[in-house]
Design a protein around this motif. Structure first.
Motif, PDB file in Angstrom:
ATOM      1  N   GLU A 168      -0.945   5.550   4.729  1.00  0.00           N
ATOM      2  CA  GLU A 168      -0.983   4.166   4.233  1.00  0.00           C
ATOM      3  C   GLU A 168      -1.976   3.319   5.020  1.00  0.00           C
ATOM      4  O   GLU A 168      -2.683   2.488   4.440  1.00  0.00           O
ATOM      5  CB  GLU A 168       0.411   3.516   4.291  1.00  0.00           C
ATOM      6  CG  GLU A 168       1.380   4.203   5.176  1.00  0.00           C
ATOM      7  CD  GLU A 168       2.732   3.561   5.198  1.00  0.00           C
ATOM      8  OE1 GLU A 168       2.838   2.360   5.488  1.00  0.00           O
ATOM      9  OE2 GLU A 168       3.691   4.284   4.946  1.00  0.00           O
TER      10      GLU A 168
ATOM     11  N   GLN B 289      -5.343   4.088   3.755  1.00  0.00           N
ATOM     12  CA  GLN B 289      -5.543   3.455   2.447  1.00  0.00           C
ATOM     13  C   GLN B 289      -5.941   1.994   2.611  1.00  0.00           C
ATOM     14  O   GLN B 289      -6.846   1.502   1.931  1.00  0.00           O
ATOM     15  CB  GLN B 289      -4.239   3.540   1.628  1.00  0.00           C
ATOM     16  CG  GLN B 289      -3.870   4.920   1.141  1.00  0.00           C
ATOM     17  CD  GLN B 289      -4.607   5.292  -0.136  1.00  0.00           C
ATOM     18  OE1 GLN B 289      -5.420   4.515  -0.638  1.00  0.00           O
ATOM     19  NE2 GLN B 289      -4.332   6.461  -0.663  1.00  0.00           N
TER      20      GLN B 289
ATOM     21  N   TYR C  69     -11.656   7.918  -5.777  1.00  0.00           N
ATOM     22  CA  TYR C  69     -12.287   8.290  -4.516  1.00  0.00           C
ATOM     23  C   TYR C  69     -13.665   8.887  -4.796  1.00  0.00           C
ATOM     24  O   TYR C  69     -13.854   9.592  -5.786  1.00  0.00           O
ATOM     25  CB  TYR C  69     -11.457   9.339  -3.778  1.00  0.00           C
ATOM     26  CG  TYR C  69     -10.115   8.854  -3.279  1.00  0.00           C
ATOM     27  CD1 TYR C  69     -10.014   7.792  -2.391  1.00  0.00           C
ATOM     28  CD2 TYR C  69      -8.939   9.492  -3.676  1.00  0.00           C
ATOM     29  CE1 TYR C  69      -8.783   7.359  -1.929  1.00  0.00           C
ATOM     30  CE2 TYR C  69      -7.703   9.061  -3.220  1.00  0.00           C
ATOM     31  CZ  TYR C  69      -7.631   8.004  -2.347  1.00  0.00           C
ATOM     32  OH  TYR C  69      -6.414   7.585  -1.891  1.00  0.00           O
TER      33      TYR C  69
ATOM     34  N   ARG D 240       0.988   4.084  -2.956  1.00  0.00           N
ATOM     35  CA  ARG D 240       0.759   5.504  -2.657  1.00  0.00           C
ATOM     36  C   ARG D 240       1.912   6.356  -3.179  1.00  0.00           C
ATOM     37  O   ARG D 240       1.710   7.433  -3.741  1.00  0.00           O
ATOM     38  CB  ARG D 240       0.614   5.675  -1.144  1.00  0.00           C
ATOM     39  CG  ARG D 240       0.337   7.094  -0.709  1.00  0.00           C
ATOM     40  CD  ARG D 240       0.000   7.121   0.768  1.00  0.00           C
ATOM     41  NE  ARG D 240      -0.082   8.504   1.216  1.00  0.00           N
ATOM     42  CZ  ARG D 240       0.612   9.009   2.220  1.00  0.00           C
ATOM     43  NH1 ARG D 240       1.462   8.263   2.863  1.00  0.00           N
ATOM     44  NH2 ARG D 240       0.469  10.268   2.577  1.00  0.00           N
TER      45      ARG D 240
ATOM     46  N   GLU E 122      -2.298  13.916  -2.562  1.00  0.00           N
ATOM     47  CA  GLU E 122      -2.764  12.719  -1.871  1.00  0.00           C
ATOM     48  C   GLU E 122      -2.990  13.090  -0.409  1.00  0.00           C
ATOM     49  O   GLU E 122      -2.239  13.870   0.165  1.00  0.00           O
ATOM     50  CB  GLU E 122      -1.714  11.601  -1.983  1.00  0.00           C
ATOM     51  CG  GLU E 122      -2.116  10.298  -1.335  1.00  0.00           C
ATOM     52  CD  GLU E 122      -3.397   9.729  -1.900  1.00  0.00           C
ATOM     53  OE1 GLU E 122      -4.402   9.734  -1.142  1.00  0.00           O
ATOM     54  OE2 GLU E 122      -3.426   9.329  -3.067  1.00  0.00           O
TER      55      GLU E 122
ATOM     56  N   LEU F 174      -4.395  10.697   2.218  1.00  0.00           N
ATOM     57  CA  LEU F 174      -4.566   9.601   3.163  1.00  0.00           C
ATOM     58  C   LEU F 174      -3.221   8.976   3.522  1.00  0.00           C
ATOM     59  O   LEU F 174      -2.316   8.918   2.696  1.00  0.00           O
ATOM     60  CB  LEU F 174      -5.478   8.525   2.576  1.00  0.00           C
ATOM     61  CG  LEU F 174      -6.939   8.897   2.349  1.00  0.00           C
ATOM     62  CD1 LEU F 174      -7.686   7.711   1.753  1.00  0.00           C
ATOM     63  CD2 LEU F 174      -7.610   9.346   3.637  1.00  0.00           C
TER      64      LEU F 174
ATOM     65  N   ALA G 223       0.835  -1.211   0.000  1.00  0.00           N
ATOM     66  CA  ALA G 223       0.000   0.000   0.000  1.00  0.00           C
ATOM     67  C   ALA G 223       0.863   1.252   0.000  1.00  0.00           C
ATOM     68  O   ALA G 223       0.572   2.237  -0.684  1.00  0.00           O
ATOM     69  CB  ALA G 223      -0.928  -0.001   1.221  1.00  0.00           C
TER      70      ALA G 223
ATOM     71  N   ASP H 157      -9.735  -0.010   1.789  1.00  0.00           N
ATOM     72  CA  ASP H 157      -9.899  -1.179   0.918  1.00  0.00           C
ATOM     73  C   ASP H 157     -10.650  -2.328   1.592  1.00  0.00           C
ATOM     74  O   ASP H 157     -10.921  -3.348   0.953  1.00  0.00           O
ATOM     75  CB  ASP H 157      -8.529  -1.685   0.450  1.00  0.00           C
ATOM     76  CG  ASP H 157      -7.897  -0.754  -0.571  1.00  0.00           C
ATOM     77  OD1 ASP H 157      -8.650  -0.110  -1.308  1.00  0.00           O
ATOM     78  OD2 ASP H 157      -6.655  -0.666  -0.623  1.00  0.00           O
TER      79      ASP H 157
ATOM     80  N   LYS I 125     -13.808   4.155  -2.068  1.00  0.00           N
ATOM     81  CA  LYS I 125     -13.029   3.999  -3.291  1.00  0.00           C
ATOM     82  C   LYS I 125     -13.831   3.106  -4.235  1.00  0.00           C
ATOM     83  O   LYS I 125     -14.205   1.987  -3.883  1.00  0.00           O
ATOM     84  CB  LYS I 125     -11.667   3.371  -2.995  1.00  0.00           C
ATOM     85  CG  LYS I 125     -10.717   3.376  -4.183  1.00  0.00           C
ATOM     86  CD  LYS I 125      -9.436   2.627  -3.863  1.00  0.00           C
ATOM     87  CE  LYS I 125      -8.577   3.366  -2.873  1.00  0.00           C
ATOM     88  NZ  LYS I 125      -7.289   2.691  -2.634  1.00  0.00           N
TER      89      LYS I 125
END
Length: 265
Positions: free
Chosen positions: A178, A181, A224, A56, A174, A176, A52, A185, A215
């Protein structure tokens, strides 16, 4: 692919901590089978976090590359002291007006309006209004970033769709971590839809609310979206097709927050 060297701790995905993971597992496990289970869980967690983080970083590099390649930013001093307006210009041969929304859905007169407004959107990036800055200061917010400035389309305002798309190609930053993120998910019980995360929101009216960040898979890209109750935000702030909005991110006690600003036309 995970190799033997990875499992020995030589891979950056595990930060050389394989032996530590094994020792901790043995300290709390009752038998070797439980040691194996605990180690597998920990190694997979580290591996997913590592991937992740890399994804990113790749997205951030692509965003930086696109901004450097296509965007020239100038600062023009306004009449107010110490106030600046950011003007973003795009090379004529490389103007990009890509939107998730399909223009074919728009009536002809709205299309013409959209073209004019979209051109304005790309050129002019006003600073955050002072009343929003004051609101963020009251919350002791920090790390303020402009996520996106975009024109609202009928698809963004549809109560049936109930979502605001945030195309990654139009994002300015960006926002967020990690860990966030990875959490984004996580799937719901049906194993198909992502759960999303609840994010506090300052609306254009300066009202405090919250909104679900998710997402979605749109075409070949992950995008997003601000989901439910987006339609209530639309109603409360009387958004119309063609309005230009900014979405800002900031953090309070390390937690993500949003501020939604409507640009005066």
């Amino acid at each position: 692919m995970v190799t033997l060297e990875d499992l020995r701790g030589d891979s950056p995905a595990f930060n050389g901590s394989f032996n530590k993971i094994r020792d901790k597992a043995r300290a709390i496990a009752k038998n070797e089978d439980e040691v194996d289970t605990l180690m597998t869980q920990r190694i997979l967690k580290n591996f997913f976090k590592f991937n992740a983080k890399k994804a990113r970083e790749r997205r951030q590099r692509l965003l930086e590359k696109e901004r450097t390649k296509k965007t020239v930013v100038k600062f023009i001093r306004t009449k107010k002291p110490d106030a600046f307006t950011t003007v973003t210009t795009m090379p004529k041969s490389k103007r990009c007006f890509s939107e998730i929304d399909n223009n074919d859905e728009q009536p002809k007169e709205v299309k013409e309006q959209s073209k004019k407004r979209r051109g304005m959107e790309l050129r002019m990036i006003p600073d955050m209004p002072p009343e929003f800055k004051d609101k963020i200061m009251e919350l002791k917010g920090s790390d303020v970033n402009l996520v996106i400035q975009k024109v609202l389309f009928d698809t963004d305002l549809s109560s049936h769709q109930d979502r605001l798309a945030i195309p990654s190609r139009q994002m300015k930053a960006e926002f967020l971590t990690e860990e966030e993120q990875v959490k984004l998910d996580e799937k719901e019980e049906d194993g198909k839809r992502c759960k999303g995360i609840e994010v506090p929101l300052i609306e254009p009216s300066l009202e405090n609310s919250s909104i679900k960040l998710k997402k979605w898979k749109l075409g070949h890209n992950n995008t997003y979206v601000l989901s439910s109750p987006w339609k209530h935000v639309v109603e409360r702030n009387k958004f119309m097709s063609g309005d230009i909005i900014q979405l800002w991110s900031f953090r309070v006690h390390q937690k993500p927050h949003f501020a939604l600003v409507k640009i005066d036309n």
